[in-house]
Design a protein around this motif. Structure first.
Motif, PDB file in Angstrom:
ATOM      1  N   GLU A 146      86.052  85.109 -25.084  1.00 35.90           N
ATOM      2  CA  GLU A 146      85.516  86.420 -24.690  1.00 35.90           C
ATOM      3  C   GLU A 146      84.657  86.321 -23.430  1.00 35.90           C
ATOM      4  OE1 GLU A 146      86.391  89.184 -25.672  1.00 35.90           O
ATOM      5  OE2 GLU A 146      87.197  88.988 -27.686  1.00 35.90           O
ATOM      6  N   GLY A 148      85.123  84.181 -21.067  1.00 33.18           N
ATOM      7  CA  GLY A 148      86.107  84.044 -19.978  1.00 33.18           C
ATOM      8  C   GLY A 148      86.687  85.386 -19.575  1.00 33.18           C
ATOM      9  N   ARG A 149      87.011  86.233 -20.549  1.00 30.80           N
ATOM     10  CA  ARG A 149      87.539  87.579 -20.260  1.00 30.80           C
ATOM     11  C   ARG A 149      86.502  88.436 -19.535  1.00 30.80           C
ATOM     12  NH1 ARG A 149      89.155  90.569 -25.295  1.00 30.80           N
ATOM     13  NH2 ARG A 149      90.247  91.944 -23.849  1.00 30.80           N
ATOM     14  N   SER A 151      84.081  87.329 -17.654  1.00 29.53           N
ATOM     15  CA  SER A 151      83.918  86.783 -16.301  1.00 29.53           C
ATOM     16  C   SER A 151      84.985  87.346 -15.355  1.00 29.53           C
ATOM     17  CB  SER A 151      84.003  85.255 -16.346  1.00 29.53           C
ATOM     18  OG  SER A 151      83.881  84.706 -15.057  1.00 29.53           O
ATOM     19  N   ILE A 152      86.219  87.438 -15.845  1.00 32.71           N
ATOM     20  CA  ILE A 152      87.312  88.001 -15.037  1.00 32.71           C
ATOM     21  C   ILE A 152      87.048  89.475 -14.725  1.00 32.71           C
ATOM     22  CG2 ILE A 152      89.768  88.605 -15.070  1.00 32.71           C
ATOM     23  CD1 ILE A 152      90.193  86.049 -16.794  1.00 32.71           C
ATOM     24  N   SER A 153      86.585  90.227 -15.743  1.00 37.41           N
ATOM     25  CA  SER A 153      86.280  91.657 -15.552  1.00 37.41           C
ATOM     26  C   SER A 153      85.157  91.854 -14.543  1.00 37.41           C
ATOM     27  CB  SER A 153      85.878  92.287 -16.893  1.00 37.41           C
ATOM     28  OG  SER A 153      86.938  92.230 -17.818  1.00 37.41           O
ATOM     29  N   LYS A 155      84.315  89.864 -12.080  1.00 36.97           N
ATOM     30  CA  LYS A 155      84.789  89.543 -10.726  1.00 36.97           C
ATOM     31  C   LYS A 155      85.589  90.703 -10.138  1.00 36.97           C
ATOM     32  CE  LYS A 155      84.852  84.516 -11.188  1.00 36.97           C
ATOM     33  NZ  LYS A 155      85.689  83.285 -11.323  1.00 36.97           N
ATOM     34  N   LYS A 156      86.362  91.392 -10.983  1.00 37.19           N
ATOM     35  CA  LYS A 156      87.129  92.565 -10.528  1.00 37.19           C
ATOM     36  C   LYS A 156      86.191  93.685 -10.098  1.00 37.19           C
ATOM     37  CE  LYS A 156      91.355  91.835 -13.241  1.00 37.19           C
ATOM     38  NZ  LYS A 156      92.213  92.347 -14.345  1.00 37.19           N
ATOM     39  N   LYS A 159      84.672  92.866  -6.682  1.00 37.60           N
ATOM     40  CA  LYS A 159      85.606  93.122  -5.579  1.00 37.60           C
ATOM     41  C   LYS A 159      85.690  94.615  -5.269  1.00 37.60           C
ATOM     42  CE  LYS A 159      88.586  89.076  -6.260  1.00 37.60           C
ATOM     43  NZ  LYS A 159      89.957  88.601  -6.640  1.00 37.60           N
ATOM     44  N   TYR A 172      79.018  96.814 -14.441  1.00 40.39           N
ATOM     45  CA  TYR A 172      78.725  95.386 -14.211  1.00 40.39           C
ATOM     46  C   TYR A 172      77.535  94.953 -15.058  1.00 40.39           C
ATOM     47  CZ  TYR A 172      77.923  90.948 -11.844  1.00 40.39           C
ATOM     48  OH  TYR A 172      77.772  89.603 -11.573  1.00 40.39           O
ATOM     49  N   LYS A 175      78.568  94.574 -18.669  1.00 45.11           N
ATOM     50  CA  LYS A 175      79.354  93.350 -18.851  1.00 45.11           C
ATOM     51  C   LYS A 175      78.463  92.116 -18.813  1.00 45.11           C
ATOM     52  CE  LYS A 175      83.621  95.142 -18.779  1.00 45.11           C
ATOM     53  NZ  LYS A 175      84.586  95.024 -19.895  1.00 45.11           N
ATOM     54  N   SER A 179      77.881  89.437 -21.734  1.00 46.08           N
ATOM     55  CA  SER A 179      78.141  88.025 -21.468  1.00 46.08           C
ATOM     56  C   SER A 179      76.957  87.156 -21.897  1.00 46.08           C
ATOM     57  CB  SER A 179      78.423  87.815 -19.985  1.00 46.08           C
ATOM     58  OG  SER A 179      78.665  86.449 -19.703  1.00 46.08           O
TER      59      SER A 179
END
Length: 237
Positions: A146, A148-149, A151-153, A155-156, A159, A172, A175, A179
């Motif tokens: 979770e 890891g998921r 972290s990906i969210s 980063k999106k 961006k 953010y 999240k 985290s």
């Protein structure tokens, strides 16, 4: 000024009352006492060991029928988009934890003298501890996945913000908070694996009663922190 101070004191005291009214909070406070006593006794007979044993027995009363919670989690639907491996690990955790809590009731009956077959009660006690260890392993893996998921969210989101301040973005920030909470849960679950190994005496030379005690005490404090209620906002006069 006096009224504001009184309001703050009343609110803080209300939080303490709310916290202590939770059976789960009282259980975790007793757990801290139990493992703190285990650390002090280092497995040697004496007052600290007596406190550890009596507190351990008392805690089992708080957990009566608690296995229903994880049984409910086992049959409850999972959030959409959750990867299958995480779903299976989460359900395995629920099943193992529910089994641990159910068997723990039989252990309580045995130590209370209600269930007379002591050998079977001790065997079920070891099986229950293996179930708890297994659930902690599953929790550790779920939290890693979770995080890891998340972290990906995150980063999106970064961006998408381009030059904006990511810490001022609500999504953010939410999240990031989740985290951090999951990272704390990961630390607790990983340490609980050591505690379970210590209670099972899988490696008594390395995981001594004192090591088990200090790890159990730390995870108890983490659990107490996780159960803290949200502070209400006091309006300025």
């Amino acid at each position: 000024m006096g009224s504001t101070t009184l309001d703050v004191s009343r609110a803080e005291l209300g939080l303490v009352v709310m916290y202590l009214n939770k059976a789960e909070a009282r259980d975790k406070l007793c757990r801290a006492i139990q493992y703190g006593s285990k650390f002090l006794s280092d497995g040697q007979p004496g007052t600290a060991q007596n406190v550890e044993k009596s507190t351990s027995l008392a805690r089992k009363v708080f957990r009566l029928f608690k296995f229903v919670n994880d049984l409910h989690g086992l049959i409850s639907p999972v959030p959409k988009g959750t990867p299958l491996p995480l779903v299976l690990l989460g359900k395995s955790k629920n099943a193992l934890l529910s089994t641990f809590l159910f068997l723990d009731q039989i252990v309580w009956l045995g130590r209370s003298g209600i269930y007379k077959n002591k050998e079977r009660a001790e065997l079920l006690g070891r099986i229950s501890l293996f179930c708890w260890m297994g659930s902690s392993v599953c929790t550790t893996l779920v939290e890693i996945g979770e995080i890891g998921r998340l972290s990906i969210s995150m980063k999106k989101i970064e961006k998408g913000l381009k030059n904006g301040n990511k810490y001022q973005d609500e999504k953010y920030h939410a999240k990031l908070k989740e985290s951090n909470e999951r990272s704390l849960a990961l630390i607790k679950a990983a340490m609980d694996i050591v505690v379970a190994a210590g209670l099972l005496q899988l490696d008594p030379k390395k995981i001594t009663p004192r090591v088990t005690g200090v790890f159990g005490f730390i995870t108890s404090l983490i659990s107490c922190y996780q159960l803290l209620p949200t502070r209400p906002k006091i309006k300025a006069p």
